[in-house]
Design a protein around this motif. Structure first.
Motif, PDB file in Angstrom:
ATOM      1  N   UNK A 237       9.792 -38.986 -39.954  1.00 50.79           N
ATOM      2  CA  UNK A 237       8.727 -38.124 -40.474  1.00 50.79           C
ATOM      3  C   UNK A 237       8.233 -38.695 -41.804  1.00 50.79           C
ATOM      4  N   UNK A 238       6.933 -38.686 -42.010  1.00 52.68           N
ATOM      5  CA  UNK A 238       6.354 -39.154 -43.265  1.00 52.68           C
ATOM      6  C   UNK A 238       5.575 -38.004 -43.908  1.00 52.68           C
ATOM      7  N   UNK A 239       6.165 -37.394 -44.917  1.00 51.50           N
ATOM      8  CA  UNK A 239       5.631 -36.166 -45.491  1.00 51.50           C
ATOM      9  C   UNK A 239       4.224 -36.351 -46.064  1.00 51.50           C
ATOM     10  N   UNK A 240       3.983 -37.445 -46.761  1.00 53.18           N
ATOM     11  CA  UNK A 240       2.663 -37.635 -47.370  1.00 53.18           C
ATOM     12  C   UNK A 240       1.574 -37.687 -46.309  1.00 53.18           C
ATOM     13  N   UNK A 241       1.817 -38.468 -45.264  1.00 53.07           N
ATOM     14  CA  UNK A 241       0.834 -38.569 -44.187  1.00 53.07           C
ATOM     15  C   UNK A 241       0.678 -37.241 -43.466  1.00 53.07           C
ATOM     16  N   UNK A 242       1.792 -36.578 -43.220  1.00 57.29           N
ATOM     17  CA  UNK A 242       1.752 -35.293 -42.511  1.00 57.29           C
ATOM     18  C   UNK A 242       0.983 -34.254 -43.309  1.00 57.29           C
ATOM     19  N   UNK A 243       1.197 -34.228 -44.619  1.00 55.92           N
ATOM     20  CA  UNK A 243       0.497 -33.267 -45.455  1.00 55.92           C
ATOM     21  C   UNK A 243      -1.006 -33.464 -45.416  1.00 55.92           C
ATOM     22  N   UNK A 244      -1.435 -34.715 -45.383  1.00 55.45           N
ATOM     23  CA  UNK A 244      -2.868 -34.992 -45.287  1.00 55.45           C
ATOM     24  C   UNK A 244      -3.423 -34.537 -43.936  1.00 55.45           C
ATOM     25  N   UNK A 245      -2.677 -34.801 -42.874  1.00 52.67           N
ATOM     26  CA  UNK A 245      -3.122 -34.409 -41.538  1.00 52.67           C
ATOM     27  C   UNK A 245      -3.217 -32.888 -41.410  1.00 52.67           C
ATOM     28  N   UNK A 246      -2.275 -32.187 -42.014  1.00 52.85           N
ATOM     29  CA  UNK A 246      -2.294 -30.723 -41.944  1.00 52.85           C
ATOM     30  C   UNK A 246      -3.548 -30.135 -42.601  1.00 52.85           C
ATOM     31  N   UNK A 247      -4.161 -30.873 -43.530  1.00 49.91           N
ATOM     32  CA  UNK A 247      -5.390 -30.407 -44.177  1.00 49.91           C
ATOM     33  C   UNK A 247      -6.567 -30.366 -43.203  1.00 49.91           C
ATOM     34  N   UNK A 248      -6.438 -31.077 -42.079  1.00 50.04           N
ATOM     35  CA  UNK A 248      -7.441 -31.006 -41.017  1.00 50.04           C
ATOM     36  C   UNK A 248      -6.974 -30.086 -39.891  1.00 50.04           C
ATOM     37  N   UNK A 249      -5.687 -30.127 -39.584  1.00 51.77           N
ATOM     38  CA  UNK A 249      -5.169 -29.298 -38.494  1.00 51.77           C
ATOM     39  C   UNK A 249      -5.328 -27.809 -38.785  1.00 51.77           C
ATOM     40  N   UNK A 250      -5.084 -27.414 -40.020  1.00 54.60           N
ATOM     41  CA  UNK A 250      -5.170 -25.980 -40.335  1.00 54.60           C
ATOM     42  C   UNK A 250      -6.586 -25.441 -40.161  1.00 54.60           C
ATOM     43  N   UNK A 251      -7.622 -26.068 -40.727  1.00 55.12           N
ATOM     44  CA  UNK A 251      -8.971 -25.556 -40.463  1.00 55.12           C
ATOM     45  C   UNK A 251      -9.383 -25.671 -39.009  1.00 55.12           C
ATOM     46  N   UNK A 252      -8.837 -26.661 -38.298  1.00 53.02           N
ATOM     47  CA  UNK A 252      -9.145 -26.786 -36.871  1.00 53.02           C
ATOM     48  C   UNK A 252      -8.609 -25.577 -36.111  1.00 53.02           C
ATOM     49  N   UNK A 253      -7.365 -25.194 -36.398  1.00 52.32           N
ATOM     50  CA  UNK A 253      -6.801 -24.002 -35.742  1.00 52.32           C
ATOM     51  C   UNK A 253      -7.540 -22.743 -36.166  1.00 52.32           C
ATOM     52  N   UNK A 254      -7.913 -22.667 -37.425  1.00 55.53           N
ATOM     53  CA  UNK A 254      -8.644 -21.495 -37.899  1.00 55.53           C
ATOM     54  C   UNK A 254     -10.012 -21.394 -37.230  1.00 55.53           C
ATOM     55  N   UNK A 255     -10.657 -22.539 -36.994  1.00 56.74           N
ATOM     56  CA  UNK A 255     -11.939 -22.535 -36.285  1.00 56.74           C
ATOM     57  C   UNK A 255     -11.759 -22.057 -34.851  1.00 56.74           C
ATOM     58  N   UNK A 256     -10.673 -22.468 -34.216  1.00 56.10           N
ATOM     59  CA  UNK A 256     -10.364 -22.027 -32.858  1.00 56.10           C
ATOM     60  C   UNK A 256     -10.172 -20.510 -32.836  1.00 56.10           C
ATOM     61  N   UNK A 257      -9.428 -19.998 -33.803  1.00 62.77           N
ATOM     62  CA  UNK A 257      -9.174 -18.554 -33.867  1.00 62.77           C
ATOM     63  C   UNK A 257     -10.481 -17.779 -34.038  1.00 62.77           C
ATOM     64  N   UNK A 258     -11.315 -18.258 -34.939  1.00 63.07           N
ATOM     65  CA  UNK A 258     -12.557 -17.537 -35.243  1.00 63.07           C
ATOM     66  C   UNK A 258     -13.550 -17.620 -34.087  1.00 63.07           C
ATOM     67  N   UNK A 259     -13.729 -18.834 -33.536  1.00 65.01           N
ATOM     68  CA  UNK A 259     -14.715 -19.014 -32.458  1.00 65.01           C
ATOM     69  C   UNK A 259     -14.252 -18.413 -31.135  1.00 65.01           C
ATOM     70  N   UNK A 260     -12.931 -18.202 -31.016  1.00 62.59           N
ATOM     71  CA  UNK A 260     -12.403 -17.670 -29.770  1.00 62.59           C
ATOM     72  C   UNK A 260     -12.547 -16.178 -29.610  1.00 62.59           C
ATOM     73  N   UNK A 261     -12.986 -15.500 -30.660  1.00 64.25           N
ATOM     74  CA  UNK A 261     -13.186 -14.047 -30.560  1.00 64.25           C
ATOM     75  C   UNK A 261     -14.325 -13.738 -29.603  1.00 64.25           C
ATOM     76  N   UNK A 262     -14.134 -12.762 -28.732  1.00 63.84           N
ATOM     77  CA  UNK A 262     -15.217 -12.384 -27.813  1.00 63.84           C
ATOM     78  C   UNK A 262     -16.463 -11.934 -28.577  1.00 63.84           C
TER      79      UNK A 262
END
Length: 263
Positions: A237-262
Motif C-alpha cells: 500500500x502506498x499512502x501518499x498515492x492512495x490519498x491523492x486517488x481518494x480525492x477523486x474517488x470520494x466526489x465520484x461516489x458522492x456524484x453517484x449518490x446525488x445523481x442516483x436519486x429518483x
C-alpha cells in the motif's frame, strides 16, 4: 470463517468488493502453481482505499475468499462475459496466461460445487438481500462494484490501462444522469486518465443487478493499481498515492449518490 464481511449503512448505496479476499481452501492452497501462490490477481487493499464510504453512510460487502477459489464476479453457469481473453468462475489461468494450478492438482468438480454453494451463493444472497432492504427503505438502491487490476497486462489489454475504468454494461446498468454525473467528476480533474465502457464494461455483478427500470442503479469501477499501491510483490500500500486517488474517488461516489436519486 464466513465467506464475506458485511456492514449495513444508512443511505441507499451498497459498495461491493468481491475480489479483495485472500482466504484459500485447503484444496486450492495445495494445488496452486508457484506463479499463483502470491495471489497476484487480487484486488489488493480495496477495503482500505474505500474505507471512507462508511463515513458517507454506505453499506459495504467484502468477499473473504480469493478469486482463485471462486470468482464472485462471474455467473454461476460460468458463461464468458467477454469475447476477448478473460478468466472464469474457477480461474484456470492467471491474468498473464500462466496456469493457476499445478497439473493434476485442480480441485474436483464436486469440491468446486461446494464452493459455489458455500462461498458464491452466500455473497450473492447477501447482495440481493441488501439491495432489497435499500429499495424497501429508500425506494431505490445504488450498487457500486469496486475493482482494481495491474496497469499493464498484455494478455488482457494493449498498452497501459486508463487509471479509472467505469463500467455500466454499455449504459444498461444505470441511468444517463448517473453516468453523466460520474463523467463530469472525471472530466473536472487532470491527474487520472479515464474511460467509460472500454475494456471493462462491468462484470456479472454490474450486469445482473444493475436494473435502473427496477430501481437499482449499478456502476463498476476498475482502478489501475499503480495509483495506490506497488504492482509487484509484496504489493505494498502506498499512502501518499492512495490519498491523492481518494480525492477523486470520494466526489465520484458522492456524484453517484446525488445523481442516483429518483427524479
Amino acid at each position: 470463517m464466513t465467506s464475506f464481511h458485511f456492514t449495513a449503512g444508512r443511505i441507499p448505496l451498497l459498495v461491493s468488493i468481491p475480489h479483495a479476499g485472500t482466504q484459500l481452501t485447503p484444496e486450492v492452497e495445495a494445488g496452486l502453481s508457484d506463479a499463483a501462490c502470491g495471489l497476484p490477481d487480487t484486488d489488493w487493499h480495496l477495503p482500505l482505499l474505500y474505507d471512507f464510504v462508511r463515513d458517507l453512510g454506505a453499506s459495504v460487502l467484502i468477499g473473504h475468499y480469493s478469486r482463485f477459489v471462486i470468482d464472485l464476479n462471474r455467473p454461476a453457469d460460468n458463461q464468458p462475459l467477454y469475447t476477448t481473453a478473460t478468466t472464469g468462475l474457477y480461474p484456470e489461468t492467471l491474468f498473464d496466461g500462466s496456469p493457476t494450478f499445478v497439473a493434476g492438482k485442480t480441485p474436483s468438480a464436486e469440491v468446486r460445487q461446494g464452493y459455489l454453494d458455500t462461498i458464491w451463493q452466500p455473497y450473492h444472497q447477501q447482495l440481493q438481500q441488501e439491495l432489497a432492504r435499500l429499495k424497501a427503505q429508500h425506494g431505490y438502491a445504488l450498487l457500486f462494484d469496486a475493482h482494481s487490476i495491474a496497469s499493464v497486462i498484455p494478455r488482457l489489454f494493449d498498452g497501459r490501462l486508463p487509471d479509472l475504468n467505469i463500467g455500466t454494461n454499455d449504459g444498461a446498468s444505470c441511468s444517463t444522469p448517473v453516468i453523466e454525473a460520474i463523467k463530469q467528476v472525471c472530466t473536472a480533474q487532470n491527474d487520472y486518465s479515464w474511460i467509460a465502457n472500454g475494456r471493462f464494461k462491468g462484470g456479472y455483478i454490474t450486469r445482473a443487478y444493475g436494473q435502473p427500470e427496477q430501481g437499482v442503479q449499478a456502476v463498476q469501477l476498475e482502478l489501475a493499481q499503480l495509483n495506490y499501491m506497488d504492482e509487484t510483490p509484496p504489493f505494498a500500500w502506498q499512502q501518499d498515492r492512495a490519498g491523492q486517488l481518494q480525492k477523486v474517488l470520494k466526489p465520484l461516489l458522492q456524484a453517484f449518490i446525488e445523481a442516483g436519486k429518483p427524479v
